[in-house]
Design a protein around this motif. Structure first.
Motif, PDB file in Angstrom:
ATOM      1  N   ALA A 117      99.446 101.177  -4.344  1.00 47.71           N
ATOM      2  CA  ALA A 117      97.880 101.071  -4.317  1.00 47.71           C
ATOM      3  C   ALA A 117      97.735 100.393  -5.956  1.00 47.71           C
ATOM      4  N   ASP A 118      96.658  99.536  -5.894  1.00 52.01           N
ATOM      5  CA  ASP A 118      96.284  98.814  -7.033  1.00 52.01           C
ATOM      6  C   ASP A 118      95.162  99.754  -7.813  1.00 52.01           C
ATOM      7  N   LEU A 119      95.294 100.405  -8.860  1.00 47.50           N
ATOM      8  CA  LEU A 119      94.323 101.492  -9.316  1.00 47.50           C
ATOM      9  C   LEU A 119      94.228 100.833 -10.869  1.00 47.50           C
ATOM     10  N   THR A 120      94.396  99.329 -11.048  1.00 48.52           N
ATOM     11  CA  THR A 120      94.193  98.942 -12.543  1.00 48.52           C
ATOM     12  C   THR A 120      92.774  99.037 -12.684  1.00 48.52           C
ATOM     13  N   MET A 151     107.550 106.285  -9.574  1.00 41.29           N
ATOM     14  CA  MET A 151     107.632 105.131  -9.366  1.00 41.29           C
ATOM     15  C   MET A 151     106.432 104.272 -10.027  1.00 41.29           C
ATOM     16  N   LEU A 152     105.906 104.361 -11.030  1.00 38.91           N
ATOM     17  CA  LEU A 152     104.908 103.553 -11.756  1.00 38.91           C
ATOM     18  C   LEU A 152     105.412 102.658 -12.436  1.00 38.91           C
ATOM     19  N   ARG A 153     105.220 101.249 -12.046  1.00 37.78           N
ATOM     20  CA  ARG A 153     105.728 100.168 -12.838  1.00 37.78           C
ATOM     21  C   ARG A 153     104.869  99.158 -13.636  1.00 37.78           C
ATOM     22  N   ASP A 154     103.704  98.969 -13.027  1.00 41.92           N
ATOM     23  CA  ASP A 154     102.753  98.123 -13.584  1.00 41.92           C
ATOM     24  C   ASP A 154     101.705  99.192 -13.953  1.00 41.92           C
ATOM     25  N   ALA A 200     101.996 103.306  -7.760  1.00 42.75           N
ATOM     26  CA  ALA A 200     100.853 102.445  -7.860  1.00 42.75           C
ATOM     27  C   ALA A 200     100.634 101.812  -9.063  1.00 42.75           C
ATOM     28  N   LYS A 201      99.739 100.936  -9.158  1.00 43.17           N
ATOM     29  CA  LYS A 201      99.632 100.091 -10.401  1.00 43.17           C
ATOM     30  C   LYS A 201      98.298 100.731 -11.437  1.00 43.17           C
ATOM     31  N   LEU A 202      98.972 101.264 -12.590  1.00 39.06           N
ATOM     32  CA  LEU A 202      97.994 101.966 -13.342  1.00 39.06           C
ATOM     33  C   LEU A 202      97.564 101.478 -14.583  1.00 39.06           C
ATOM     34  N   SER A 203      97.656 100.058 -14.709  1.00 37.94           N
ATOM     35  CA  SER A 203      97.428  99.628 -16.149  1.00 37.94           C
ATOM     36  C   SER A 203      96.056  99.899 -16.273  1.00 37.94           C
TER      37      SER A 203
END
Length: 131
Positions: free
Chosen positions: A1-4, A40-43, A21-24
């Motif tokens: 999921a993209d949570l940016t 597994m949070l990478r971005d 998820a993307k958490l930036s």
């Protein structure tokens, strides 16, 4: 999921599973994340968990540079195979009860935090541990 840049401030996320998820720049400040699993949070650059209640949460297999855990309750958190470069832990509580395994915190700020009972397996190069 993209949570940016998503805003979860003060959200009730007890036992939530946040996976791959993307958490930036996501904002979890003041959120209730007790017993949540973040993996597994990478971005995930610059998320804020400031003043979040993370008691009993699990954080694994993730890279989160510039994360803020300032004033968060980290009592009983499990951190395994995680890189938190330049993370801010100022004022966080419960750090001595965190299970740290293969954790990397280079350049992180732990100044003024209580580390009583700390058991740490990982890297702390350049971390600020001043009392």
């Amino acid at each position: 999921a993209d949570l940016t840049a998503a805003n979860f401030s003060a959200a009730k996320l007890v036992k939530a599973d946040i996976v791959a998820a993307k958490l930036s720049r996501a904002d979890f400040s003041g959120a209730s994340l007790q017993r949540a699993t973040l993996t597994m949070l990478r971005d995930a650059a610059g998320p804020s968990f400031a003043a979040a209640d993370m008691r009993g949460a699990v954080l694994t297999d993730s890279v989160m540079p510039d994360a803020s855990f300032a004033r968060a309750d980290l009592t009983g958190v499990r951190v395994e195979d995680v890189t938190l470069e330049r993370a801010d832990f100022r004022g966080a509580v419960g750090l001595g009860s965190v299970f740290w395994l293969d954790a990397r915190l280079p350049g992180s700020n732990l100044a003024g935090t209580r580390l009583d009972g700390l058991s740490f397996d990982g890297q702390l190069q350049g971390a600020d541990l001043r009392n």
